[in-house]
Design an enzyme around this catalytic site. Structure first.
Site, PDB file in Angstrom:
ATOM      1  CG  HIS A 322      20.253  83.811  79.115  1.00 58.04           C
ATOM      2  ND1 HIS A 322      20.962  83.305  78.048  1.00 58.04           N
ATOM      3  CD2 HIS A 322      19.485  84.803  78.600  1.00 58.04           C
ATOM      4  CE1 HIS A 322      20.632  83.953  76.944  1.00 58.04           C
ATOM      5  NE2 HIS A 322      19.740  84.869  77.255  1.00 58.04           N
ATOM      6  CD1 TRP A 542      29.678  80.564  84.224  1.00 59.42           C
ATOM      7  CD2 TRP A 542      27.935  79.190  84.069  1.00 59.42           C
ATOM      8  NE1 TRP A 542      29.680  79.754  85.337  1.00 59.42           N
ATOM      9  CE2 TRP A 542      28.628  78.903  85.267  1.00 59.42           C
ATOM     10  CE3 TRP A 542      26.799  78.438  83.759  1.00 59.42           C
ATOM     11  CZ2 TRP A 542      28.214  77.917  86.156  1.00 59.42           C
ATOM     12  CZ3 TRP A 542      26.385  77.456  84.649  1.00 59.42           C
ATOM     13  CH2 TRP A 542      27.086  77.207  85.824  1.00 59.42           C
ATOM     14  CG  HIS A 543      24.329  82.281  78.792  1.00 56.51           C
ATOM     15  ND1 HIS A 543      23.139  81.596  78.635  1.00 56.51           N
ATOM     16  CD2 HIS A 543      25.306  81.359  78.659  1.00 56.51           C
ATOM     17  CE1 HIS A 543      23.391  80.315  78.418  1.00 56.51           C
ATOM     18  NE2 HIS A 543      24.708  80.148  78.440  1.00 56.51           N
ATOM     19  CB  SER A 544      27.971  88.160  81.316  1.00 59.67           C
ATOM     20  OG  SER A 544      27.901  87.444  82.521  1.00 59.67           O
TER      21      SER A 544
END
Length: 611
Positions: A322, A542-544
């Site tokens: 994101h 930090w939404h891999s």
């Protein structure tokens, strides 16, 4: 040299990775099958009883230089992000990112989950089946009888702040002001109900923090609080590769991580698995383990001099995140923010520690992520976003999915990621905006057979013009709310676009404008300035996810709906890397659901019913 762990030569099940999904699935299976032995090998350090993993306000310490609980992966410079090299830090410790993340409680749309089944052919992976697993994991302390929320799970959810509160008030200003100036976007008690009613409403942000002011991580709430003699969790163990014999996964090769155990020998060791090997290294770990094991795209393995075991081109492809933007606004100096705590100012740190120790309250018991809006354009607003956005809107099929927002917007009680020294004497908040469904794609591959080598990483950020158009619209929306907040004292200019001289979009106010004040007008030149600013300012959320996608093999899939790796028996993947499509949430909630679902799937195959 000393051996840090006594690891048996053979187990029934081995987890390669000890993050969120692994801790959940391993614990559930250990409880269901007390006769089976389970080994979890985690690359990073233990988190047990460490304050930095229990106190919510310590989370920024994990992003500090020299942190042993995260690892930073940096993509090469790209013109799509202003020629910058974007970095993505990921959790590397027992519990994974659940032990270090921002603790934002934010759940996906039901249609996100339904697409995993309908679009990608994964039977049993739909909202009807998965929502009960979200509920199973949580105790929603804000109203346990609320639909779609859980009342008896291991992870607690509150507004943070502990019993005495945090003292942060920016959320109320954001909700009050936003709901008055945004037509048909009212204030609401619930913004995480999975369905359309949670879109286009302003709400106070819940947190994965208990009402006692403790972080709700999986390590302490699934694993460390139980005595399971058949479950062995070893920190500081790097999984080199999966051992595959005649098309069957039979174990793992590992070595001790000398960053965690500095006196351990650096020899390659092997542990056998009688029944299953589960790769659970996360979006940026699992594809590397598979590729080092000979599973992946032929040319990538050849360059690394690794013999091909299974030609599976989807491994490491489809990387998504994101894309986050955090412009800064100055606020009244009397307002409370998290910045002094994050800077480690002695007086603030001492007071926060003492208050937390006394009653679990104060700055140490929260995260500063205070309010939210899942923003979706109304039909009459679509022309504002332009033709490039409409192409993106149509590609993603937003029109037929009213539970899907385009952006997530909310205030952070901090000057996030700004190193400008002048902020040390000022108070600022960020109006964070992230793109819920990026269509940009990157990759994450090995560059060598060495497990410690720097990976080949491409973020793909902002490679689509439609993404830029969406973020531009979100920036404008956030700006209009910010300049009406009672505590507003001006924009922090270094963290905003450089508008042309004479532009009507240039802002000089140092006090809030009235609620009914005219909204800013932007020329084409102003929009170009915003776009240039976006490309130079966006960062990871930090939404891999997505690098070992659960979808058909001929569509680039890596695992099937039972999480089996194509072409290898007794080998599975369970973590966010399996997500075949994006989700509009802070992804911790989905990692939890994947861990719970994996436990159910594995238990059925092993002849039991998951507890």
């Amino acid at each position: 040299m000393s051996i840090p762990h006594t690891i048996q030569p053979e187990y029934d099940l081995i987890f390669a990775g000890g993050g969120t999904a692994a801790c959940i699935a391993a614990t559930r299976l250990a409880e269901t099958f007390p006769e089976r032995t389970i080994l979890v090998l985690e690359c990073g350090p233990t988190t047990k009883d460490k304050k930095e993993h229990i106190q919510p306000g310590m989370y920024m310490s994990h992003l500090a230089p020299g942190s042993k609980t995260t690892v930073l992966h940096v993509a090469p410079p790209s013109e799509d992000v202003g020629g910058r090299a974007v970095g993505v830090p990921i959790g590397r410790c027992v519990g994974g990112s659940s032990s270090i993340n921002f603790m934002v409680y934010n759940r996906p749309a039901a249609s996100d989950l339904d697409e995993w089944e309908k679009t990608f052919g994964n039977e049993g992976w739909n909202a009807e089946k998965l929502i009960p697993l979200f509920q199973k994991s949580e105790t929603y302390e804000l109203g346990p009888d609320m639909p779609t929320h859980g009342s008896n799970g291991p992870l607690k959810v509150s507004y943070g702040g502990g019993p005495g509160g945090s003292g942060l008030g920016v959320w109320k200003e954001f909700v009050d002001v936003g709901s008055q100036i945004e037509v048909d976007r009212p204030a609401a008690h619930e913004g995480n109900g999975f369905y359309e009613g949670s879109v286009n409403v302003f709400f106070r942000t819940p947190k994965w923090i208990s009402s006692e002011g403790r972080r709700s991580d999986v390590a302490h709430h699934y694993l460390y609080n139980k005595n399971l003699p058949n479950l062995t969790v070893c920190d500081g163990c790097i999984v080199n590769r999966i051992v595959i014999k005649d098309g069957v996964a039979t174990g793992v090769e590992y070595l001790f991580n000398n960053q965690v155990h500095d006196s351990a020998p650096q020899t390659i060791l092997t542990a056998k698995a009688r029944e299953l090997v589960i790769v659970s290294g996360g979006t940026m770990g699992s594809p590397l383990i598979l590729e080092r094991s000979g599973i992946g795209r032929k040319d990538i393995l050849q360059r690394a001099d690794i013999p091909l075991v299974v030609d599976l081109p989807g491994v490491g492809e489809g990387y998504q995140d994101h894309i986050l933007l955090c412009p800064l606004y100055l606020i009244d100096s009397r307002e409370k923010t998290m910045d002094a705590l994050f800077r480690g100012e002695p007086a603030t740190l001492k007071a926060a520690q003492e208050q937390w120790e006394a009653d679990g309250s104060g700055l140490m018991s929260t995260n500063g992520v205070e309010g939210g809006l899942k923003l979706r354009p109304r039909l009459n607003e679509l022309p504002e976003l332009g033709p490039e956005f409409m192409e993106y809107w149509d590609t993603e099929g937003f029109a037929d999915k009213p539970d899907k927002p385009v952006l997530s917007v909310g205030p952070l009680a901090m000057g996030l990621n700004s190193s400008d020294p002048s902020l040390a004497s000022l108070k600022a908040v960020s109006i964070a905006t992230f793109l819920c469904y990026p269509i940009s794609r990157g990759h994450f591959h090995i560059s060598s057979s060495n497990p410690c080598a720097t990976p080949d990483f491409k973020s793909g950020f902002l490679s689509s013009p439609g993404e830029v158009a969406a973020l531009r619209w979100g920036y404008k929306k956030g700006r209009e709310i910010a300049r009406r907040l009672p505590s507003f004292r001006g924009s922090f200019e270094p963290a905003h676009p450089k508008y042309p001289q004479g532009s009507a979009a240039r802002e000089t106010e140092t006090q809030p404008v009235p609620l009914g004040a005219p909204k800013m007008e932007y020329s084409k030149e102003d929009d170009a300035a915003i776009d240039e600013f976006l490309r130079g300012a966006v960062q990871t959320a930090w939404h891999s996810l997505g690098t070992c996608a659960m979808k058909p093999r001929d569509q680039g899939g890596v695992v099937d709906n039972k999480l089996n790796v194509y072409g290898v028996k007794n080998l599975k993947v369970a973590d966010l890397s399996i997500a075949p499509g994006n989700v509009n949430c802070n992804t911790y909630s989905c990692a939890i659901a994947i861990g719970e679902k994996a436990a159910v799937v594995f238990a059925e195959e092993l002849g039991g019913v998951c507890v």
